[in-house]
Design a protein around this motif. Structure first.
Motif, PDB file in Angstrom:
ATOM      1  N   SER A  35      10.948  39.121  31.359  1.00  0.00           N
ATOM      2  CA  SER A  35      10.725  38.926  32.787  1.00  0.00           C
ATOM      3  C   SER A  35      10.258  37.505  33.050  1.00  0.00           C
ATOM      4  O   SER A  35       9.717  36.845  32.157  1.00  0.00           O
ATOM      5  CB  SER A  35       9.652  39.895  33.301  1.00  0.00           C
ATOM      6  N   TRP A  36      10.485  37.078  34.265  1.00  0.00           N
ATOM      7  CA  TRP A  36       9.888  35.852  34.776  1.00  0.00           C
ATOM      8  C   TRP A  36       8.918  36.249  35.881  1.00  0.00           C
ATOM      9  O   TRP A  36       9.296  36.942  36.836  1.00  0.00           O
ATOM     10  CB  TRP A  36      10.951  34.908  35.330  1.00  0.00           C
ATOM     11  N   TYR A  37       7.683  35.812  35.727  1.00  0.00           N
ATOM     12  CA  TYR A  37       6.676  35.963  36.759  1.00  0.00           C
ATOM     13  C   TYR A  37       6.373  34.579  37.309  1.00  0.00           C
ATOM     14  O   TYR A  37       6.650  33.561  36.677  1.00  0.00           O
ATOM     15  CB  TYR A  37       5.388  36.557  36.168  1.00  0.00           C
ATOM     16  N   ARG A  38       5.751  34.584  38.479  1.00  0.00           N
ATOM     17  CA  ARG A  38       5.322  33.311  39.040  1.00  0.00           C
ATOM     18  C   ARG A  38       3.986  33.474  39.741  1.00  0.00           C
ATOM     19  O   ARG A  38       3.652  34.564  40.223  1.00  0.00           O
ATOM     20  CB  ARG A  38       6.372  32.744  40.000  1.00  0.00           C
ATOM     21  N   GLN A  39       3.239  32.385  39.766  1.00  0.00           N
ATOM     22  CA  GLN A  39       1.930  32.398  40.421  1.00  0.00           C
ATOM     23  C   GLN A  39       1.734  31.097  41.165  1.00  0.00           C
ATOM     24  O   GLN A  39       1.728  30.014  40.562  1.00  0.00           O
ATOM     25  CB  GLN A  39       0.816  32.599  39.396  1.00  0.00           C
ATOM     26  N   SER A  88      10.393  25.860  49.584  1.00  0.00           N
ATOM     27  CA  SER A  88       9.036  25.399  49.283  1.00  0.00           C
ATOM     28  C   SER A  88       8.173  26.552  48.782  1.00  0.00           C
ATOM     29  O   SER A  88       7.307  26.356  47.923  1.00  0.00           O
ATOM     30  CB  SER A  88       8.412  24.755  50.509  1.00  0.00           C
ATOM     31  N   GLU A  89       8.437  27.743  49.280  1.00  0.00           N
ATOM     32  CA  GLU A  89       7.634  28.896  48.861  1.00  0.00           C
ATOM     33  C   GLU A  89       7.939  29.367  47.440  1.00  0.00           C
ATOM     34  O   GLU A  89       7.276  30.258  46.923  1.00  0.00           O
ATOM     35  CB  GLU A  89       7.790  30.068  49.838  1.00  0.00           C
ATOM     36  N   ASP A  90       8.938  28.766  46.803  1.00  0.00           N
ATOM     37  CA  ASP A  90       9.211  29.056  45.383  1.00  0.00           C
ATOM     38  C   ASP A  90       8.304  28.236  44.466  1.00  0.00           C
ATOM     39  O   ASP A  90       8.303  28.462  43.250  1.00  0.00           O
ATOM     40  CB  ASP A  90      10.668  28.757  45.039  1.00  0.00           C
ATOM     41  N   SER A  91       7.559  27.302  45.027  1.00  0.00           N
ATOM     42  CA  SER A  91       6.662  26.477  44.216  1.00  0.00           C
ATOM     43  C   SER A  91       5.599  27.352  43.566  1.00  0.00           C
ATOM     44  O   SER A  91       4.908  28.116  44.240  1.00  0.00           O
ATOM     45  CB  SER A  91       5.989  25.416  45.085  1.00  0.00           C
ATOM     46  N   GLY A 114       4.281  33.376  27.901  1.00  0.00           N
ATOM     47  CA  GLY A 114       4.394  31.957  27.659  1.00  0.00           C
ATOM     48  C   GLY A 114       3.265  31.219  28.356  1.00  0.00           C
ATOM     49  O   GLY A 114       2.440  31.804  29.051  1.00  0.00           O
ATOM     50  N   GLN A 115       3.266  29.899  28.181  1.00  0.00           N
ATOM     51  CA  GLN A 115       2.188  29.077  28.735  1.00  0.00           C
ATOM     52  C   GLN A 115       2.445  28.679  30.177  1.00  0.00           C
ATOM     53  O   GLN A 115       1.542  28.181  30.845  1.00  0.00           O
ATOM     54  CB  GLN A 115       2.009  27.817  27.867  1.00  0.00           C
ATOM     55  N   GLY A 116       3.667  28.883  30.639  1.00  0.00           N
ATOM     56  CA  GLY A 116       3.999  28.567  32.022  1.00  0.00           C
ATOM     57  C   GLY A 116       4.641  27.201  32.182  1.00  0.00           C
ATOM     58  O   GLY A 116       4.381  26.281  31.406  1.00  0.00           O
ATOM     59  N   THR A 117       5.480  27.102  33.200  1.00  0.00           N
ATOM     60  CA  THR A 117       6.103  25.822  33.556  1.00  0.00           C
ATOM     61  C   THR A 117       6.032  25.658  35.065  1.00  0.00           C
ATOM     62  O   THR A 117       6.298  26.596  35.810  1.00  0.00           O
ATOM     63  CB  THR A 117       7.550  25.726  33.030  1.00  0.00           C
ATOM     64  N   GLN A 118       5.659  24.488  35.500  1.00  0.00           N
ATOM     65  CA  GLN A 118       5.435  24.241  36.927  1.00  0.00           C
ATOM     66  C   GLN A 118       6.765  23.953  37.629  1.00  0.00           C
ATOM     67  O   GLN A 118       7.555  23.120  37.164  1.00  0.00           O
ATOM     68  CB  GLN A 118       4.501  23.049  37.117  1.00  0.00           C
ATOM     69  N   VAL A 119       6.962  24.635  38.734  1.00  0.00           N
ATOM     70  CA  VAL A 119       8.091  24.350  39.624  1.00  0.00           C
ATOM     71  C   VAL A 119       7.527  23.950  40.973  1.00  0.00           C
ATOM     72  O   VAL A 119       6.735  24.689  41.565  1.00  0.00           O
ATOM     73  CB  VAL A 119       9.017  25.575  39.770  1.00  0.00           C
ATOM     74  N   THR A 120       7.909  22.787  41.437  1.00  0.00           N
ATOM     75  CA  THR A 120       7.462  22.296  42.737  1.00  0.00           C
ATOM     76  C   THR A 120       8.688  21.977  43.572  1.00  0.00           C
ATOM     77  O   THR A 120       9.560  21.212  43.147  1.00  0.00           O
ATOM     78  CB  THR A 120       6.598  21.046  42.586  1.00  0.00           C
ATOM     79  N   VAL A 121       8.741  22.597  44.738  1.00  0.00           N
ATOM     80  CA  VAL A 121       9.857  22.369  45.664  1.00  0.00           C
ATOM     81  C   VAL A 121       9.305  21.662  46.883  1.00  0.00           C
ATOM     82  O   VAL A 121       8.517  22.226  47.645  1.00  0.00           O
ATOM     83  CB  VAL A 121      10.538  23.684  46.059  1.00  0.00           C
TER      84      VAL A 121
END
Length: 123
Positions: A35-39, A88-91, A114-121
């Motif tokens: 899965s992919w989670y986001r925070q 932008s709300e996908d950031s 995982g440790q996470g990867t930052q996504v900025t829109v």
């Protein structure tokens, strides 16, 4: 040892695309649902997309449906998240998650992150 290593995050303009990758090691990848989670800052971690061990079934949060696609390559021990039409709300920080599945039963205690990867829109 067990590792989930995410990559592919970064800064993208609204409407753009990014592809995240998560490469696993140290466990039998083909036995794990991914899965992919986001925070986002100040928000709880939420599920974005999930895929079964074989890749035969996927599901998505309503907020990403039709824009994101999760896939996996068991030969490469890698799961992907193709993100199109970014908003932008996908950031958020995007995290890869693996859960052991045996005979259709999920073993949440056998779960890796995982440790996470930052996504900025942003424009």
């Amino acid at each position: 040892q067990v590792q989930l290593v995410e990559s592919g995050g970064g800064l993208m303009q609204p409407g753009g695309s990014l592809r995240l990758s998560c490469t696993a090691s140290g466990f039998d990848f083909s036995m794990y649902a991914m899965s992919w989670y986001r925070q986002a800052p100040g928000k709880e971690r939420e599920l974005a997309a999930a895929i079964t061990e074989s890749g035969s079934s996927t599901n998505y949060a309503d907020s990403v449906k039709g824009r994101f696609t999760i896939s996996r390559d068991n030969a490469k021990n890698t799961v992907y998240l193709q993100m199109n039409s970014l908003k932008s709300e996908d950031s958020a920080v995007y995290y890869c998650n693996a859960v052991l599945v045996v005979a259709g039963t999920r073993f949440e205690r056998n779960s890796y992150w995982g440790q996470g990867t930052q996504v900025t829109v942003s424009s």
